[in-house]
Design an enzyme around this catalytic site. Structure first.
Site, short mmCIF file in Angstrom:
data_model
loop_
_atom_site.label_atom_id
_atom_site.label_comp_id
_atom_site.label_asym_id
_atom_site.label_seq_id
_atom_site.Cartn_x
_atom_site.Cartn_y
_atom_site.Cartn_z
N HIS A 90 0.97 18.04 4.16
CA HIS A 90 0.02 18.71 5.08
C HIS A 90 0.82 20.00 5.48
CE1 HIS A 90 -2.39 15.38 4.71
NE2 HIS A 90 -2.66 15.19 5.85
N GLN B 91 3.14 14.07 4.35
CA GLN B 91 2.13 13.21 5.33
C GLN B 91 2.55 11.97 5.23
OE1 GLN B 91 -0.46 11.46 3.63
NE2 GLN B 91 -1.01 10.76 5.44
N CYS C 208 -1.33 12.24 11.31
CA CYS C 208 -0.29 13.02 10.27
C CYS C 208 -0.38 14.42 10.90
CB CYS C 208 -0.32 12.55 8.84
SG CYS C 208 -2.15 12.78 8.20
N ARG D 110 -9.40 19.84 3.68
CA ARG D 110 -8.49 19.11 2.58
C ARG D 110 -8.48 20.01 1.24
NH1 ARG D 110 -6.56 14.83 3.73
NH2 ARG D 110 -8.38 13.66 4.46
N GLY E 168 0.83 -1.25 0.10
CA GLY E 168 0.13 -0.13 -0.01
C GLY E 168 0.79 1.28 -0.08
N GLN F 113 -4.90 20.23 4.38
CA GLN F 113 -4.28 18.58 4.07
C GLN F 113 -4.39 18.04 2.84
OE1 GLN F 113 -6.19 17.95 8.44
NE2 GLN F 113 -5.65 16.11 7.54
N GLY G 147 -3.51 11.93 2.15
CA GLY G 147 -4.24 11.67 3.63
C GLY G 147 -5.38 11.02 3.53
N ARG H 204 -5.06 3.73 18.68
CA ARG H 204 -4.60 4.68 19.38
C ARG H 204 -4.62 5.25 20.79
NH1 ARG H 204 -4.82 8.71 14.21
NH2 ARG H 204 -3.24 7.73 12.99
N1 HSE Z 1 -6.41 11.81 8.80
C1 HSE Z 1 -5.25 12.08 7.76
C2 HSE Z 1 -6.06 12.91 6.72
C3 HSE Z 1 -4.36 11.36 7.43
O1 HSE Z 1 -6.89 12.75 6.35
O2 HSE Z 1 -5.26 13.65 6.16
C4 HSE Z 1 -4.10 10.10 8.46
O3 HSE Z 1 -3.25 10.75 9.50
#
Ligand code: HSE
Length: 376
Positions: free
Chosen positions: A277, A354, A137, A270, A13, A164, A168, A104
């Protein structure tokens, strides 16, 4: 001493591939006995790693997994949900390293970011903890950027507005951004070639396109090319998104501060960057007398990856962007200045990859910490 038997699940991956590449770069495979697993084609072979082709094993074969000293899963939360429980039920005694978020916040899990929380990690190892999970991240990248300020207890609270990257959200989302760009380019080409054509007409055409059903949107559901999406992950009851909630919850857990926490909150967005990021930070300092020069020094000296960028146009635009930082281990921080709100308010902008420090690198380093711990 016998090398640790380390199982890799999800190594093909995106995060897994970045992890394997980093391990090859650093010569990490020399110190372990690797075993590769597949959820989809357990009867194949790996690509050669240092000249050796390894036979693939079934990632759902509990007997095989139980023989491992360390399991590294970069296969995502679903696999973790299924297999971690099964291994626990079967009294698995090895280490579980994971890039996904599911485990986590478990009491017996440590979120790993060793330049920030090596003491937390060492204490956990000494007390027999076996569950080590990579952090979110944006959280890991912010902590690396501000490590010096946290280590010197200079932070009262932080507000982070994120930008971001699509990585991600996953490899398919990266492809979808490119497909959307491609369609936009195709649809504007004829008009772009004609300098006399109205830019407003072109803009209207493109806006119509990105809002239409023709735009590929199987993964984002919404346009990401020419757009920003101010929502990442699911809703929390208090109006935050889960990504925003993670900022406070995970950062404090990494810093070992729970239950006395530093308030961290903000807005996660995003954007159409590929794998870096970025975050605009407002930091409330505990000490208003610190000069920006002193702050820069504290930040720069904290770890070898953080890179302070001077607050001028040329350095900012050439060194403090996803384009400049992508595919590097640098965590750049710049635009450092006292904000007009008062001398205890610091502004900053930070950018990090990221997939590297945001995902694979903390796991790779944790594996090496486990190897050293095992040898002692
Ligand atoms: N949750 C993060 C994101 C990626 O959506 O950018 C993973 O850490």
């Amino acid at each position: 001493m016998k090398k640790l038997k380390v199982g890799f699940i999800g190594y093909r991956g995106m995060v897994g591939s970045v992890l394997i590449n980093r391990m090859l770069e650093e010569g990490d495979f020399a110190h372990i006995d690797p075993v590769f697993f597949s959820t989809s084609n357990p009867h194949g072979n790996t690509y050669p790693i240092n000249g050796t082709v390894y036979k693939l094993h079934d990632a759902y074969d509990i007997e095989q997994l139980l023989m491992l000293d360390v399991i590294i899963s970069t296969h995502g939360g679903e696999y973790t949900n299924t297999m971690y429980c099964k291994l626990e039920q079967n009294n698995y005694t090895g280490f579980w390293l994971d890039a996904s978020s599911n485990l986590r916040m478990k009491d017996n899990a440590v979120i790993v970011l060793d330049p920030i929380n090596r003491a937390v990690i060492d204490k956990a190892l000494a007390s027999g903890v076996k569950l080590f999970i990579g952090g979110n991240c944006t959280v890991s990248l912010m902590l690396l950027a501000l490590g010096g300020l946290f280590a010197n207890d200079l932070v009262e609270w932080v507000s982070s507005i994120t930008y971001q990257a699509v990585s991600g959200a996953g490899a398919n989302n990266m492809r979808e951004l490119l497909q959307q760009w491609h369609m936009v380019a195709q649809n504007s080409q004829a008009i772009l070639n004609d300098n006399k054509h109205s830019i407003l007409e072109l803009d209207a055409k493109i806006n119509q396109l990105i809002n239409s059903e023709h735009l590929p949107r199987n993964y984002f559901d919404y346009p990401i090319a020419g757009n920003v999406l101010p929502w990442i992950d699911v809703a929390m009851a208090n109006g935050q998104t889960k990504e925003e909630w993670k900022g406070g919850a995970e950062a404090n857990k990494i810093l070992g501060l729970v239950p006395n926490t530093i308030n961290i909150d903000g807005m996660c967005v995003r954007v159409g960057a590929m794998r870096c990021h970025s975050q605009a930070l407002t930091i409330k300092l505990k000490d208003k007398n610190l000069s920006v020069t002193a702050i820069e020094k504290i930040i720069q000296e904290h770890n070898p990856w953080v890179t302070v960028v001077a607050n001028n146009k040329q350095d900012t635009l050439s060194k403090l962007t996803p384009a400049a930082i992508s595919n590097t281990l640098k965590v750049a921080i710049g635009r450092l200045r006292k904000l007009n709100f008062g001398d205890d308010f610091l502004g900053a902008f930070t950018v990090g990859d990221q997939l590297l420090w945001g995902a694979a690198e903390p796991i790779r380093r944790m594996l090496n910490i486990i190897i050293k711990h095992h040898a002692n």
